[in-house]
Design an enzyme around this catalytic site. Sequence first.
Site, mmCIF file in Angstrom:
data_model
loop_
_atom_site.group_PDB
_atom_site.id
_atom_site.type_symbol
_atom_site.label_atom_id
_atom_site.label_comp_id
_atom_site.label_asym_id
_atom_site.label_seq_id
_atom_site.Cartn_x
_atom_site.Cartn_y
_atom_site.Cartn_z
ATOM 1 N N CYS A 1 0.754 -1.248 0.013
ATOM 2 C CA CYS A 1 0.045 -0.027 -0.065
ATOM 3 C C CYS A 1 0.751 1.284 0.032
ATOM 4 O O CYS A 1 0.868 2.232 -0.962
ATOM 5 C CB CYS A 1 -0.872 0.057 1.242
ATOM 6 S SG CYS A 1 -2.184 -1.322 1.336
ATOM 7 N N HIS B 1 -3.006 6.445 4.802
ATOM 8 C CA HIS B 1 -1.825 5.544 5.092
ATOM 9 C C HIS B 1 -0.418 6.049 4.467
ATOM 10 O O HIS B 1 0.153 5.360 4.045
ATOM 11 C CB HIS B 1 -2.142 4.118 4.185
ATOM 12 C CG HIS B 1 -1.400 2.889 4.776
ATOM 13 N ND1 HIS B 1 -1.190 1.657 4.403
ATOM 14 C CD2 HIS B 1 -0.736 2.948 5.988
ATOM 15 C CE1 HIS B 1 -0.599 1.032 5.182
ATOM 16 N NE2 HIS B 1 -0.158 1.673 6.289
HETATM 17 CA CA CA Z 1 -2.955 -2.284 -0.455
#
Ligand code: CA
Length: 513
Positions: A81, A137
């Site tokens: 990610c 994130h």
């Molecule tokens: Ca991901």
Amino acid sequence: MITRRHFLKGMAAGTAAMAVSGPIPAQAAPGPPNIIFILADDIGYGDLGCCGATKVKTPNLDRIAREGVRFTDAHSTAAVCTPTRYSFLTGQYAWRNPDGDHILSGVAPLAIPKGMATVPSLLKEAGYATGVVGKWHLGLGTKEKPVDYNQDVQPGPLEAGFDYAFFFPATGDRVPCVFVENHRVMGLDPSDPIQVSYEQKVGNDPTGEEHPELLKIKADKSHSKTIVNGVSRIGYMSGGNSARWVDEDIADTFTRKAVSFIEQNKDHPFFLYFAPHDIHEPMVPHPRFRGTSECGWRGDVIHQLDWSVGEVLAALDRLNLAGNTLIIFTSDNGGAIKDTYDDGTNALHALQPPNAPLRGEKGTLYEGGHREPFLARWPGKISAGTTSDELIGLIDMLAMFTAVAGGALPSDAGPDSYNVLPALLGEKRAAPLRDHLVLQINGREPLAIRQGPWVLINKRRGKKQPADVKNAELYNLAEDLAEKDNVAKKYPEKVKELTALLDRVCSTPRSRT
Ligand code: CA
């Protein structure tokens, strides 16, 4: 700095770079197009109907493919990610920045350096309203002043260039399990402050390790810390009870906020970065999607994701914005095969392999880790129902979106980002738009490099091993897309050549020439 007013004035005078090739749309709208970039989480190359899936139904995503272009060689740049999201927003390879090259916790500082050009900062200068809705994130706060969820949560998305932000801080399986709108945690009761730690237990909330009988779904050890909404997470949190999310409602909440952003900005150019939680773990579909697919909860959350995209498409239709909006759908890394939560989907992967027909999965340098579905629709500009085999990366969105907006790309912005708009528009070129692409996993090393049909993977590169034929893998993807036949020994000169190219890219601060 170019203000929105100045930019629109320029558009009226016909000076912006909108005069790209292609037929004039039937309902040609004046001004630069809106841009919506939907970045799903952990969707694999084979997960959509338009990419060959048969056990899940994705009519809304298939509609984008039908009305636009589908790329077959688009890459998330990283196989996990955070680095993908960093590269997308900055146009810089994440492995160049130790703060953004790996999966971040919910208390990590903002990975994007202060003052760095980003997709939203450049589009803002080009006159766009910019918003992010979904998973962030990319860190919050600074090293010197770590994030405090009871105070202003910053620096974060707003400081990275967005006018509006509605997000959760890290991942669905990490604390803190709360939403943040701009600088504040939503629904927080000041008398019940939030505490977060990734090192030791805080407060008295039960953990999955202590109380497995409280869990909706069992998890592995690393995901067995504080229980929120019957799901144990990575990390510990206490307090903030009135602000905690309900997993089953996350898609509804994010979708509502995304549509609301579109509605509120319908009268001027906007950029929406919509980053759904689906289909990252924990996969906890809303009850109305449960049992709707043939692939368990994993398939059900794909249906939920498709619904979210459908709501965005419906809003564009309703507001008569579809004709002047470039909408892109893709994902941040390949499908995850190993279940960290025991939701029963592992046994169903054989029914419909998430990354078919590719080798590898999320977290690997094989194609299944980073080759992604990539769909783009822009009526009248992008030919409907087409495919492209051009090599592109999500890292290219910075240069491309700036071009779409008619903005100027400063020479030091997006050092690894190429404008791949001609590929979306179906323009034929003699040479590829980007010569090569570097790929990573979680951290600075190891890396792979792709050039033409060749990909060189050196899994031991991080251990200072040279990429010789003994420890490198070389594949010719034109002949062997599934990467079954390592031809490193057969083509030692190609190993040497690609190793030299990779070393050259790594030793210079930029790869865009
Ligand atoms: Ca991901």
